[in-house]
Design a protein around this motif. Structure first.
Motif, PDB file in Angstrom:
ATOM      1  N   TRP A   1       2.189 -51.093  46.027  1.00  0.00           N
ATOM      2  CA  TRP A   1       1.118 -50.075  46.015  1.00  0.00           C
ATOM      3  C   TRP A   1      -0.250 -50.705  46.259  1.00  0.00           C
ATOM      4  CZ3 TRP A   1       3.487 -47.751  40.973  1.00  0.00           C
ATOM      5  CH2 TRP A   1       4.581 -46.940  41.327  1.00  0.00           C
TER       6      TRP A   1
ATOM      7  N   TYR B   1       2.143 -46.840  54.068  1.00  0.00           N
ATOM      8  CA  TYR B   1       3.142 -46.966  52.989  1.00  0.00           C
ATOM      9  C   TYR B   1       4.541 -46.948  53.596  1.00  0.00           C
ATOM     10  CZ  TYR B   1       4.923 -45.870  48.190  1.00  0.00           C
ATOM     11  OH  TYR B   1       5.539 -45.872  46.980  1.00  0.00           O
TER      12      TYR B   1
ATOM     13  N   HIS C   1      10.846 -45.167  47.212  1.00  0.00           N
ATOM     14  CA  HIS C   1       9.471 -45.124  47.729  1.00  0.00           C
ATOM     15  C   HIS C   1       9.290 -44.161  48.899  1.00  0.00           C
ATOM     16  CE1 HIS C   1       7.680 -48.311  45.357  1.00  0.00           C
ATOM     17  NE2 HIS C   1       8.848 -48.930  45.417  1.00  0.00           N
TER      18      HIS C   1
END
Ligand SMILES: [Zn+2]
Length: 511
Positions: free
Chosen positions: A15, A64, A152
């Motif tokens: 993160w 991400y 994720h």
């Protein structure tokens, strides 16, 4: 305890990595898209900051997702960074943003220009970007571990979906800016390419004939100009001093347009579409093909972004010129119709016996202030904010009327080139504009002035001498009501063309 099991130190590192990347993107690339945005007061500034946050949030989702697999990251991240570096460079140095037009011009049609755009400064920036992104790839390999990517992935997809699909008000600002603008503009480019290559053969069975030996026909496709803001039509302010002083200009104040969005109006105006067959706007050719068949050289000078609904017609012309490549709703410098004048004069000097020129103007498009030079700021105070709700009605009308004043000047310049020729110029705006009446602004929601676009016709002395009857009829018709369906037939009629597709009963020259 549950949380501790679900996420561990490795997840926190991931993160952190994504957050740093998103911030770097936000400040290096996304900031450039906002750089130069005019704002007035703290409210405006906060709106811009909020928009920037949304775009960064959207970018974070993408970064991400790419970070979840190190090989995927190594393959895509440097490439994305190089593209964004080049775009940022051009934004700062030339003030251009990515549009399908830019893609076409730089990568496809004009290799010479694209090579000229490669300066040593750009190469230096690209090398720096490469080194920087290699560093990020190294950090990703060395310090970030993803054990359960499937946990994720939904988290990464959430910002992507929220900003690109689920929250409609986020879609436009996100898709117009890096990094998503790269994807959106390339896919728009590909779908527009298909439209250009579309086969339409509406007029294959016709051989139109032009009776004139030499003739120039000009059509000025106006933007958001409402009939009642022209002093030519009795407006209280002197917004059209030059046109009103020209006795050869005949104004039509009672034109009605059904649609009031550019992308719907333009195809309707250029084709045989009418109230009974509106669908012709989307599957037929325009009058441009008939003019070509009748021996006219045809040119389209664009001062607006191309739109899929009328891109076909732009490519129907023999010559297509962009007066302001790279201008879009997200660029903030001056974007003036005067930039079309050199191209217009060049087209007239080509020496064709019969020529047709269409000028697609930016006219009175919001944000008004960018569409007239400062010397035309006659009506004050003008708008200061891009946020409509932050502007007063008085400011809106002042800025708008300044665009009308500038249009008056531009049309006068166009007419000046036609005085010694056998020529006719037709002006018709695509639709009108709301200026704060009962809370209506721009052309977002339905309101009567939107349906009443400005329209006028200029005939040169030679044309008038050759067609005295026609001109008399034109003048008699000035107060009559016409739907914008008239334009297709009026252009052919003005061009002295005989065609089985010409229905004179629609023409402004018809008694
Ligand atoms: Zn429009």
């Amino acid at each position: 305890m549950q949380m501790k099991k679900l996420f561990d130190r490795n997840d926190v590192k991931l993160w952190l990595f994504v957050a740093v990347l998103a911030m770097l993107y936000g400040f290096i690339f996304i900031f450039s898209e906002f750089y130069g945005s005019p704002f007035f007061g703290i409210k405006d500034f906060l709106v811009l900051v909020m928009q920037w946050c949304v775009v960064v949030f959207a970018a974070a989702g993408l970064l991400y997702a790419l970070s979840l697999n190190k090989y995927l990251f190594a393959a895509t991240f440097p490439l994305l960074t190089l593209v964004c570096t080049a775009l940022t460079y051009f934004k700062y140095t030339l003030g251009v943003t990515l549009t399908p037009m830019i893609i076409d011009l730089t990568f496809v049609t004009d290799l010479r220009t694209s090579l000229e755009m490669f300066s040593w400064q750009l190469v230096v920036w690209l090398l720096l970007a490469l080194v920087g992104s290699a560093g990020c790839v190294y950090v990703r390999f060395r310090y970030v571990r993803v054990h359960r990517w499937y946990v994720h992935l939904p988290l990464a997809l959430l910002p992507i979906m929220l900003t690109n699909a689920w929250i409609p008000s986020f879609v436009a600002p996100v898709s117009a800016r890096m990094p998503y603008s790269v994807y959106y503009n390339f896919s728009r480019y590909i779908s527009e390419k298909r439209i250009v290559e579309e086969q339409r053969n509406t007029f294959d069975d016709d051989t139109p004939v032009c009776r004139a030996d030499s003739l120039t026909v000009v059509y000025v496709l106006g933007e958001s100009l409402r009939a009642d803001h022209l002093s030519l039509n009795g407006y209280g302010r002197n917004t059209t001093p030059l046109l009103a002083g020209d006795t050869a200009v005949v104004s039509f104040g009672n034109i009605y347009t059904e649609p009031y969005y550019t992308h719907l109006c333009v195809p309707h105006i250029l084709t045989r579409a009418d109230s009974l067959s509106p669908e012709r706007a989307f599957d037929e050719q325009s009058f441009i093909t008939l003019l070509k068949k009748a021996g006219f050289h045809t040119a389209w000078i664009a001062n607006q972004e191309q739109e899929s609904s009328y891109l076909y017609f732009m490519n129907e012309c023999d010559t297509l010129i962009y007066a302001n490549v790279g201008e879009s709703l997200y660029s903030f410098g001056k974007w003036l119709d005067g930039d079309m004048l050199p191209h217009y004069r060049a087209m007239l000097r080509r020496g064709d016996a019969k020529n047709f020129i269409l000028l697609h103007t930016i006219g009175s498009h919001w944000w008004y202030n960018t569409h007239y030079p400062d010397s035309f700021e006659t009506f004050v105070p003008v708008v200061k904010s891009r946020v409509v709700s932050a502007c007063t009605q008085e400011e809106m009308i002042n800025s708008y009327d300044n665009t009308v004043l500038y249009t008056d000047y531009i049309i006068d310049k166009l007419i000046a080139e036609l005085r010694e020729r056998n020529a006719v110029l037709v002006y018709l705006s695509d639709h009108g504009e709301a200026l704060g009446e009962e809370g209506h602004y721009l052309h977002a929601g339905d309101y009567p002035p939107l349906h009443n676009p400005a329209c006028f016709v200029y005939c040169s002395p030679r044309y008038t001498a050759l067609h005295a009857d026609k001109i008399n009829t034109l003048k008699e018709n000035r107060t009559k009501r016409f739907r914008t369906d008239f334009l297709f037939h009026t252009i052919l009629d003005a061009a002295d063309i005989e065609s089985k597709y010409l229905d004179r009963s629609f023409s402004l020259f018809f008694r």
